[in-house]
Design a protein around this motif. Structure first.
Motif, PDB file in Angstrom:
ATOM      1  N   PHE A 769       0.840  -1.185   0.000  1.00 39.36           N
ATOM      2  CA  PHE A 769       0.000   0.000   0.000  1.00 39.36           C
ATOM      3  C   PHE A 769       0.877   1.237   0.000  1.00 39.36           C
ATOM      4  CE2 PHE A 769      -2.636  -3.254   1.940  1.00 39.36           C
ATOM      5  CZ  PHE A 769      -3.860  -3.070   1.313  1.00 39.36           C
ATOM      6  N   VAL A 770       0.439   2.251  -0.715  1.00 36.84           N
ATOM      7  CA  VAL A 770       1.061   3.572  -0.664  1.00 36.84           C
ATOM      8  C   VAL A 770      -0.023   4.545  -0.218  1.00 36.84           C
ATOM      9  CG1 VAL A 770       2.153   5.413  -1.964  1.00 36.84           C
ATOM     10  CG2 VAL A 770       2.776   3.034  -2.417  1.00 36.84           C
ATOM     11  N   LYS A 771       0.087   5.019   1.011  1.00 41.50           N
ATOM     12  CA  LYS A 771      -0.932   5.886   1.595  1.00 41.50           C
ATOM     13  C   LYS A 771      -0.584   7.339   1.301  1.00 41.50           C
ATOM     14  CE  LYS A 771      -3.263   6.996   5.945  1.00 41.50           C
ATOM     15  NZ  LYS A 771      -3.333   6.699   7.386  1.00 41.50           N
ATOM     16  N   LEU A 772      -1.437   8.014   0.526  1.00 44.93           N
ATOM     17  CA  LEU A 772      -1.194   9.406   0.153  1.00 44.93           C
ATOM     18  C   LEU A 772      -1.432  10.327   1.339  1.00 44.93           C
ATOM     19  CD1 LEU A 772      -2.948   9.367  -3.324  1.00 44.93           C
ATOM     20  CD2 LEU A 772      -0.517   9.104  -2.830  1.00 44.93           C
ATOM     21  N   ASP A 773      -0.640  11.388   1.414  1.00 46.81           N
ATOM     22  CA  ASP A 773      -0.749  12.351   2.505  1.00 46.81           C
ATOM     23  C   ASP A 773      -2.117  13.040   2.462  1.00 46.81           C
ATOM     24  OD1 ASP A 773       0.515  13.989   4.672  1.00 46.81           O
ATOM     25  OD2 ASP A 773       0.083  15.579   3.223  1.00 46.81           O
ATOM     26  N   ALA A 774      -2.690  13.313   3.651  1.00 48.88           N
ATOM     27  CA  ALA A 774      -4.023  13.912   3.729  1.00 48.88           C
ATOM     28  C   ALA A 774      -4.049  15.290   3.079  1.00 48.88           C
ATOM     29  CB  ALA A 774      -4.462  13.991   5.198  1.00 48.88           C
ATOM     30  N   ALA A 775      -3.019  16.106   3.297  1.00 49.32           N
ATOM     31  CA  ALA A 775      -2.972  17.440   2.705  1.00 49.32           C
ATOM     32  C   ALA A 775      -2.911  17.357   1.186  1.00 49.32           C
ATOM     33  CB  ALA A 775      -1.776  18.213   3.250  1.00 49.32           C
ATOM     34  N   PHE A 776      -2.163  16.393   0.657  1.00 49.89           N
ATOM     35  CA  PHE A 776      -2.083  16.204  -0.789  1.00 49.89           C
ATOM     36  C   PHE A 776      -3.459  15.829  -1.353  1.00 49.89           C
ATOM     37  CE2 PHE A 776      -1.706  13.125  -4.259  1.00 49.89           C
ATOM     38  CZ  PHE A 776      -0.998  13.864  -5.189  1.00 49.89           C
ATOM     39  N   CYS A 777      -4.176  14.936  -0.685  1.00 52.38           N
ATOM     40  CA  CYS A 777      -5.487  14.505  -1.179  1.00 52.38           C
ATOM     41  C   CYS A 777      -6.492  15.653  -1.162  1.00 52.38           C
ATOM     42  CB  CYS A 777      -5.996  13.330  -0.333  1.00 52.38           C
ATOM     43  SG  CYS A 777      -4.992  11.826  -0.499  1.00 52.38           S
ATOM     44  N   ARG A 778      -6.436  16.500  -0.130  1.00 50.06           N
ATOM     45  CA  ARG A 778      -7.402  17.613  -0.068  1.00 50.06           C
ATOM     46  C   ARG A 778      -7.178  18.625  -1.182  1.00 50.06           C
ATOM     47  NH1 ARG A 778      -5.928  17.245   5.662  1.00 50.06           N
ATOM     48  NH2 ARG A 778      -7.547  16.058   6.776  1.00 50.06           N
ATOM     49  N   GLN A 779      -5.968  18.690  -1.750  1.00 43.64           N
ATOM     50  CA  GLN A 779      -5.688  19.629  -2.834  1.00 43.64           C
ATOM     51  C   GLN A 779      -6.078  19.092  -4.204  1.00 43.64           C
ATOM     52  OE1 GLN A 779      -1.531  20.628  -2.531  1.00 43.64           O
ATOM     53  NE2 GLN A 779      -1.727  21.427  -0.457  1.00 43.64           N
ATOM     54  N   LEU A 780      -6.477  17.814  -4.297  1.00 39.96           N
ATOM     55  CA  LEU A 780      -6.787  17.224  -5.597  1.00 39.96           C
ATOM     56  C   LEU A 780      -7.975  17.906  -6.266  1.00 39.96           C
ATOM     57  CD1 LEU A 780      -6.337  13.427  -4.749  1.00 39.96           C
ATOM     58  CD2 LEU A 780      -4.864  14.818  -6.200  1.00 39.96           C
ATOM     59  N   VAL A 781      -8.936  18.358  -5.473  1.00 36.60           N
ATOM     60  CA  VAL A 781     -10.162  18.931  -6.044  1.00 36.60           C
ATOM     61  C   VAL A 781      -9.858  20.204  -6.816  1.00 36.60           C
ATOM     62  CG1 VAL A 781     -12.449  19.829  -5.494  1.00 36.60           C
ATOM     63  CG2 VAL A 781     -11.530  17.876  -4.232  1.00 36.60           C
ATOM     64  N   ALA A 806      -5.978   6.700  -0.057  1.00 38.94           N
ATOM     65  CA  ALA A 806      -6.077   8.143   0.148  1.00 38.94           C
ATOM     66  C   ALA A 806      -6.510   8.445   1.575  1.00 38.94           C
ATOM     67  CB  ALA A 806      -7.057   8.756  -0.843  1.00 38.94           C
ATOM     68  N   ASP A 807      -5.847   9.392   2.186  1.00 39.37           N
ATOM     69  CA  ASP A 807      -6.169   9.824   3.547  1.00 39.37           C
ATOM     70  C   ASP A 807      -6.807  11.212   3.492  1.00 39.37           C
ATOM     71  OD1 ASP A 807      -6.418   9.875   6.235  1.00 39.37           O
ATOM     72  OD2 ASP A 807      -4.291  10.047   6.690  1.00 39.37           O
ATOM     73  N   GLY A 808      -7.521  11.580   4.544  1.00 42.04           N
ATOM     74  CA  GLY A 808      -8.115  12.907   4.625  1.00 42.04           C
ATOM     75  C   GLY A 808      -9.358  13.076   3.762  1.00 42.04           C
ATOM     76  N   VAL A 809     -10.086  11.990   3.496  1.00 42.49           N
ATOM     77  CA  VAL A 809     -11.320  12.080   2.692  1.00 42.49           C
ATOM     78  C   VAL A 809     -12.423  12.607   3.610  1.00 42.49           C
ATOM     79  CG1 VAL A 809     -12.941  10.817   1.256  1.00 42.49           C
ATOM     80  CG2 VAL A 809     -10.521  10.167   1.274  1.00 42.49           C
ATOM     81  N   ASP A 810     -12.687  13.924   3.523  1.00 34.37           N
ATOM     82  CA  ASP A 810     -13.606  14.589   4.446  1.00 34.37           C
ATOM     83  C   ASP A 810     -14.921  14.993   3.792  1.00 34.37           C
ATOM     84  OD1 ASP A 810     -11.587  14.321   6.263  1.00 34.37           O
ATOM     85  OD2 ASP A 810     -10.812  16.347   5.982  1.00 34.37           O
ATOM     86  N   ASN A 811     -15.084  14.753   2.482  1.00 33.91           N
ATOM     87  CA  ASN A 811     -16.337  15.149   1.829  1.00 33.91           C
ATOM     88  C   ASN A 811     -16.593  14.224   0.648  1.00 33.91           C
ATOM     89  OD1 ASN A 811     -14.952  16.412  -0.610  1.00 33.91           O
ATOM     90  ND2 ASN A 811     -14.120  17.689   1.064  1.00 33.91           N
ATOM     91  N   ALA A 812     -17.813  14.311   0.133  1.00 35.34           N
ATOM     92  CA  ALA A 812     -18.227  13.435  -0.955  1.00 35.34           C
ATOM     93  C   ALA A 812     -17.549  13.794  -2.264  1.00 35.34           C
ATOM     94  CB  ALA A 812     -19.752  13.500  -1.122  1.00 35.34           C
ATOM     95  N   ASP A 813     -17.250  15.102  -2.493  1.00 33.77           N
ATOM     96  CA  ASP A 813     -16.599  15.494  -3.745  1.00 33.77           C
ATOM     97  C   ASP A 813     -15.238  14.823  -3.892  1.00 33.77           C
ATOM     98  OD1 ASP A 813     -18.782  17.080  -4.309  1.00 33.77           O
ATOM     99  OD2 ASP A 813     -17.863  18.919  -3.501  1.00 33.77           O
TER     100      ASP A 813
END
Length: 852
Positions: A769-781, A806-813
């Protein structure tokens, strides 16, 4: 006449003794091997005395053991190997060692000593025996003896005096020879160690250089998708990138048409063949790679075997127009969504050159990115053609809309240029020549000792930390950061006197040692000059950089017990200055020392909490987004404090205290117990561990012992952070990761893309597994660049058989975006809301089949 004769004899004896001592000193200076020293002593004594039979025995007072060092005897030479060392204690040797006096013994005296019980008869009887004790100071450490089996050769008092003088200086010569032998042996061992370390460093440098070149090539290919004007220039640029990685004088790209019946060659360079034309599928090398869907290295022998087996038909030729056969051919499939869309191939006509497995692996890796880039480029060009058609219609309709569109295009071009400039600045690096930490501490200790003796001398220590250095380094690149540090060092040297000392401890931390101060206020004036000097803008390779300095001042006082305490106080004052707003100086006082003691009490509280096992596990669910099923849990530590309640953010303090590995061991113990007590409904359990578990032998052995007790070890996952693995960077960590992998436990790379996002870690193929940083995932949108990096990582995941989480998944988008990009494993607040407590406890289906 008798006095003159006696005096002449004494002078002669003194002359002989002096010559023997000079010869002994010369032996000690020229011989460095103990195996040569004793024979040389024997030869020297034989020249002065009747010493055909000579031996040296060492004696240990503590153990009362005898050890023969040298033995030469005309009668007992063959028997010495069978005689135990304890036999010397009962003979004349032991008698001299116990008495500490020289002994000259004939046969009658020998028999009398035996009758009196002082000694026991040993070896062949001799006519005369002469032995002296070897002493270091007042302690007897051995015996040196000569003996004669011929009654005509008897020793005299003069012989005894001469032999005693030689024995008195033999120990000094022996110590010199041993010291030289030990020194030369130490030098040889150190030289071998340095050679071994140098070879390891050269290998590591080569591997890192190759990884960096590969990473730069992949970034360049990704950039070409947006920067190339058309497909032809794109293919030429890709060829230039490949030429930087391997031999690519002959290269072509073959693509399948829509119905997969023909091959087209949009790019073709060959030194012996004209450009290839579109042709139907046949039995060439290219079609062989398409059928196998894997990279292939075909040399002359391999080609002959493939022709013999009917896999290829070389008479038709691979490209239908080539006259000369290649001696080495390397091809890789271009795959998109697990479907082959074409082939990229390299070939050599030189018999002296053949492609290697390393180049095969590079082409396998690069081909995946080329396939994605080709697809994106084709899609982009298609969109561009549609856009040009729309622009033409709009231009025909109204001039104002055409001018607006032209303005927008100019803005897009300017933005591309700005992005390219930032990318360039962020990928350049290169340091100052000030005193290092070791030299600074040495000078500080000397000044500290001098000030202890001379109370009138005043010294002060300034601890300097540069403000916003990390921002400069991350934004403009390491090369600008290093140039900035060099310029800072020059400015610091202009603010102090010649006899003051400026040093760089590491990173952006500098220290200034001020000596022979007239008044303590002088240190404050120097600090103000430093702050003002650093406040001035820096012009570094055309870039204007602004910074500041936080300065901590510590004055020497007799309360400081050692020099390091002065450095510690200056460091504490510097952190106080940073907390007060930076760009200022603070003088250390007793209040700061009390704050340091309070931090020490916090350390004691955490140590007590570890002893009382106040740390427990919290289970965070991990979701498989496509099936909306629970994949498993990630364990986090919580601190149940009796007075403060539940605490979560304490790992940094625990790491500073040094108890973080022990807390992680408690979490791992709970996870293993949960796996043994629960059924498969618990899914996969992930525990984060620090890299210390891979670096320290005791922690690593305890980890393996714990894992050996788990029966379903495939349901346990150990996660290590990207930053820890990059900072460790040694072979021991990689070796231990491979051993854990062989045990069957799953491995995860935690917080990936939090910093540099190094692809070299992914190429090791050790992580499930490669767990992506939460801050990186929040910037994807909102970040297209981050989404492109995610798509590249998803391609790597398909090639190297790991899963993105992916970490930091805080919303449906964000969840829907990740699912659209193919990343289905995720966790975060929104995930926890989707999986209610009841569903988590009753969900029977676990997505373990995706992990196989």
């Amino acid at each position: 006449m008798r006095r003159l004769t006696l005096l002449a004899q004494r002078y002669k004896q003194a002359y002989v003794i002096q010559g023997a001592l000079l010869q002994l000193s010369e032996l000690a200076s020229t011989i460095s091997d103990m195996r040569e020293f004793y024979p040389a002593i024997h030869k020297m004594v034989s020249e002065l005395l009747h010493a055909e039979n000579f031996y040296v025995v060492f004696y240990n007072n503590a153990t009362e053991q005898y050890s023969p060092q040298y033995f030469s005897d005309e009668k007992d030479q063959q028997l010495i190997a069978q005689v135990p060392s304890s036999a010397f204690s009962t003979g004349l040797t032991g008698y001299v060692a116990r008495s500490g006096k020289a002994l000259m013994c004939d046969s009658e005296q020998f028999e009398q000593l035996v009758l009196n019980g002082h000694i026991q008869a040993q070896g062949s009887p001799c006519a005369h025996w002469l032995g002296i004790p070897l002493c270091r100071g007042e302690q007897v450490i051995g015996v040196m003896a000569i003996q004669s089996y011929n009654a005509e050769h008897l020793y005299t008092e003069a012989d005894l005096a001469l032999f005693s003088n030689i024995g008195g200086h033999t120990i000094t010569a022996l110590d010199r020879v041993k010291s030289r032998e030990l020194l030369e042996d130490t030098v040889r061992q150190r030289t071998q160690q340095l050679q071994s370390i140098n070879q390891s460093l050269q290998k590591e440098i080569k591997e890192r250089t190759s990884a960096e070149q590969l990473q730069v090539a992949l970034y360049r290919i990704s950039e070409l998708t947006a920067s190339s004007s058309d497909m032809s220039s794109f293919y030429r640029s890709v060829h230039q990138v490949l030429s930087g990685l391997m031999h690519a004088d002959n290269c072509y790209i073959a693509l399948l048409n829509s119905d997969k019946t023909k091959l087209t060659f949009p790019f073709y360079i060959d030194q012996y063949s004209p450009p290839a034309r579109e042709r139907p599928l046949s039995r060439g090398f290219t079609e062989y790679v398409i059928r196998c869907a894997d990279v292939k290295l075909i040399n002359a022998d391999t080609a002959a075997k493939l022709v013999a087996s009917g896999e290829i038909c070389r008479g038709i030729s691979d490209l239908a127009s080539a006259v000369r056969y290649s001696t080495s051919w390397l091809g890789a499939p271009l795959m998109l969504d697990k479907q082959v869309i074409g082939v990229i191939a390299l070939q050599s006509y030189e018999k002296s050159y053949c492609y290697s497995e390393a180049e095969l692996n590079i082409l396998r890796f690069v081909s995946q990115h080329i396939a994605v880039a080709i697809h994106r480029k084709q899609t982009t060009e298609q969109q561009k053609r549609h856009q040009e058609e729309l622009e033409r219609k709009v231009f025909e309709s109204t001039r104002e809309l055409r001018q607006t569109n032209l303005f927008l295009r100019l803005q897009v071009e300017e933005r591309k240029k700005a992005e390219q400039k930032l990318f360039y600045e962020a990928n350049h690096d290169a340091l100052t020549g000030l005193a290092n930490r070791q030299m600074f501490l040495q000078q500080l200790k000397q000044q500290f000792a001098l000030s202890k003796r001379q109370s009138q001398l005043k010294i002060a220590l300034l601890f300097i930390d540069l403000d916003r250095f990390k921002l400069i380094n991350d934004t403009l690149g390491h090369h600008i950061g290093d140039a900035f540090l060099v310029e800072v060092s020059k400015r610091l040297q202009t603010t102090v006197r010649e006899h003051d000392m400026v040093a760089r401890l590491g990173g952006d931390e500098f220290v200034v040692l001020l000596t022979s101060l007239a008044d303590e206020v002088d240190a404050e004036e120097v600090a103000e000059r430093i702050i003002e000097m650093i406040r001035q803008p820096f012009l570094l390779q055309g870039q204007q950089v602004h910074s500041g300095a936080s300065v901590g001042i510590a004055h020497f006082s007799h309360e400081h017990s050692k020099a390091e305490a002065l450095l510690r106080d200056a460091d504490a004052a510097m952190y106080q200055a940073k907390s007060m707003g930076r760009n200022r100086f603070v003088i250390f006082n007793e209040t700061m020392r009390e704050q340091m003691l309070q931090a020490l009490s916090t350390e004691q509280v955490m140590m007590q909490a570890l002893e009382q096992q106040q740390f427990t596990a919290v289970y965070e669910p991990v979701l498989c987004g496509q099936a909306r099923n629970l994949m498993g849990y990630e364990l986090h530590a919580q601190w149940q404090h009796p007075q403060l309640g539940t605490q979560y953010n304490f790992c940094q303090h625990a790491a500073q205290v040094g108890i973080l590995p022990q807390i992680e061991q408690l979490l791992l113990q709970q996870a293993c117990r949960q796996l043994m007590l629960s059924d498969t409904s618990a899914g996969l359990l992930t525990v984060r561990l620090s890299v210390q578990h891979l670096q320290q032998n005791d922690l690593y052995e305890a980890l393996k012992k714990r894992l050996a007790e788990v029966t379903e070890i495939h349901r346990l996952c150990l996660a290590f952070s990207e930053s820890d693995l990059l900072q460790s960077g040694n072979n021991t960590v990689q070796h231990n990761l491979q051993q854990l992998k062989q045990l069957g436990v799953r491995l995860a790379l935690h917080n990936f893309a939090a910093g540099m996002a190094p692809l070299s870690l992914l190429l090791q193929q050790q992580f499930d597994f490669v767990k992506l940083d939460a801050a990186f995932c929040r910037q994807l949108v909102r970040s297209e660049q981050k989404r492109q990096l995610l798509q590249m990582l998803q391609s790597l995941a398909l090639s190297y058989k790991f899963r993105l989480l992916a970490d930091g998944v805080d919303n449906a988008d964000l969840l829907n975006l990740l699912l659209a990009e193919g990343c289905c494993f995720m966790q975060g607040k929104y995930v926890a809301e989707l999986l209610s407590a009841q569903e988590l406890s009753t969900t029977p289906s676990i997505v373990l089949q995706h992990l196989a």
